[in-house]
Design an enzyme around this catalytic site. Structure first.
Site, short mmCIF file in Angstrom:
data_model
loop_
_atom_site.label_atom_id
_atom_site.label_comp_id
_atom_site.label_asym_id
_atom_site.label_seq_id
_atom_site.Cartn_x
_atom_site.Cartn_y
_atom_site.Cartn_z
N ASP A 117 35.43 24.76 78.00
CA ASP A 117 35.09 24.20 76.70
C ASP A 117 36.24 24.46 75.74
O ASP A 117 36.61 25.63 75.52
CB ASP A 117 33.81 24.85 76.14
N ASP A 127 19.09 17.26 74.09
CA ASP A 127 19.95 16.38 73.30
C ASP A 127 19.58 14.93 73.60
O ASP A 127 19.66 14.07 72.73
CB ASP A 127 21.43 16.55 73.69
N GLU A 187 28.37 30.40 80.77
CA GLU A 187 29.19 30.32 79.56
C GLU A 187 29.03 31.60 78.73
O GLU A 187 27.99 31.83 78.12
CB GLU A 187 28.79 29.10 78.72
N HIS A 225 22.74 18.70 76.82
CA HIS A 225 21.57 19.53 77.11
C HIS A 225 20.41 18.57 77.30
O HIS A 225 20.38 17.49 76.71
CB HIS A 225 21.23 20.46 75.94
#
EC number: 5.3.1.5
Length: 395
Positions: free
Chosen positions: A245, A57, A181, A54
């Protein structure tokens, strides 16, 4: 086969996974923050193909431009030194309090404009780093109280946001696709687009849906009590499995983010079977990264973090070995045929047959012996037993 991962396996990790400090709603961090440069070098040493992140991050939310440029310079240098790729980038629209009611679907229009601008800037960054997928997880897009949202307007705003981002990608000529997602809940009480099915239905309404697909997560589908392999199969069948994922989950509870295979092992086996072998009768196959979105146990130090990263890759390779052996077993192929799995691949109608032809076919109705057909034993338990024996390396 070797259980030592190589870049050919396309294993990728989120910076937020190995970099998770262990802070949760009930306790503070149990590990120090991880330098992104160290994460790049360590993952490369372990045999990973890539790292994802992200925006926040990597670069703190309120970092000045000079700090941002220095962080990106060091990160790019680490990528160049190691050869590690950045196949996917995403945007954090959930951590800062400004997003407490969402980003694209906040009731505050100014927040929506800020969120969309943040996304567009990170699409630029993703393209600069060579990413091919831009994931959108709407963790704060939802509600706790049904009366707090005009649900039609919320879906309109979600559509507007995704279409604007997709249109921007096309206008810029970027080699990027968007992957939504799904997740049913957490952190919001109810999240918009909670499952693969909801995501597919939403994409069908988009103006730029041709470059929008899905990024299903193991635990997210299982939190809703759904079959993850069925979910990714439908996304793959629809041509919309753009990213995946992988992690572990044990039942309908909070998002556990365990190591892949450390939750529902049988489900993990059939997930790998589909990803590596494809459908029994052929058809589309997934060729993207095998991305691990998990949390290292907060009980461990960084030695345990790197062990958990290795465990994800080892579990996948073990399951891949078992899945390949499963499909190659002649007895399994015979069992698949006996169970009618290949017969399911035959069209129900004959070539060129019309509904009038079908209705005129006495063998398909008037002369069809339903009681006799009901006597057929499909031997599904035998087929599953063979799968479990292969999973346990007993064959």
């Amino acid at each position: 086969m070797t259980l030592s991962p190589t870049t050919a396996d396309k294993f990728t990790f989120g910076l937020w996974t190995v970099g998770w400090t262990g802070a949760d709603p009930f306790g503070v961090a149990t590990r120090a923050a991880l330098d992104p440069v160290e994460a790049v070098h360590k993952l490369s040493e372990l045999g990973a193909y890539g790292i994802t992140f992200h925006d926040n991050d990597l670069v703190p939310f309120d970092a000045p431009a000079s700090e941002r440029e220095l962080i990106l310079k060091n990160f790019r240098a680490a990528l160049a030194d190691t050869g590690l790729k950045v196949p996917m980038v995403t945007t954090n629209l959930f951590s800062h309090p400004v997003f407490k009611d969402g980003g694209f679907t906040s009731n505050d229009r100014s927040v929506r404009r800020f969120a969309l601008s943040k996304v567009l800037r990170n699409i630029d960054l993703a393209a600069e780093l060579g990413a091919e997928t831009f994931v959108m997880w709407g963790g704060r897009e939802g509600s706790e109280y049904d009366g707090s949202k005009d649900l039609a307007a919320a879906l309109d705003r979600m559509k507007e946001g995704v279409d604007t981002a997709a249109g921007y990608i096309k206008d810029k000529g970027y080699n990027l696709r968007i992957a939504l997602e799904p997740k049913p809940n957490e952190p919001r009480g109810d999240i918009f687009l909670p499952t693969v099915g909801h995501g597919l239905a939403f994409i069908a309404q988009l103006e730029h849906g041709d470059i929008v697909g899905l990024n299903p997560e193991t635990g997210h589908e299982q939190m809703a009590g759904l079959n993850f392999t069925h979910g990714i199969a439908q996304a793959l069948w629809a041509g919309k499995l753009f990213h995946i994922d992988l992690n572990g989950q044990r039942g309908i509870k909070y998002d556990q983010d365990l190591v892949f295979g450390h939750g529902d092992l049988t489900s993990a086996f059939f997930t790998v079977d589909l990803l590596e072998n494809g459908f029994p009768g052929g058809g589309p196959k997934y060729d993207g990264p095998r991305h691990f979105d998990y949390k290292p146990s907060r009980t461990d130090g960084y030695d345990g973090v790197w062990e958990s990263a290795k465990a994800n890759m080892a579990m996948y390779l073990l399951l891949k070995e078992r899945a390949l052996a499963f499909r190659a077993d002649p007895e399994v192929q015979e069992a698949l045929a006996a169970s009618g799995v290949f017969e399911l691949g035959e069209p129900t109608l004959n070539a060129g047959e019309t509904t009038a032809d079908l209705l005129a076919d006495a063998a398909s109705f008037e002369d069809f012996d339903a009681d006799k057909a009901a006597e057929r034993s499909f031997a599904f338990v035998r087929l599953n037993q063979l799968a479990i024996e292969h999973l346990l390396n007993a064959r």
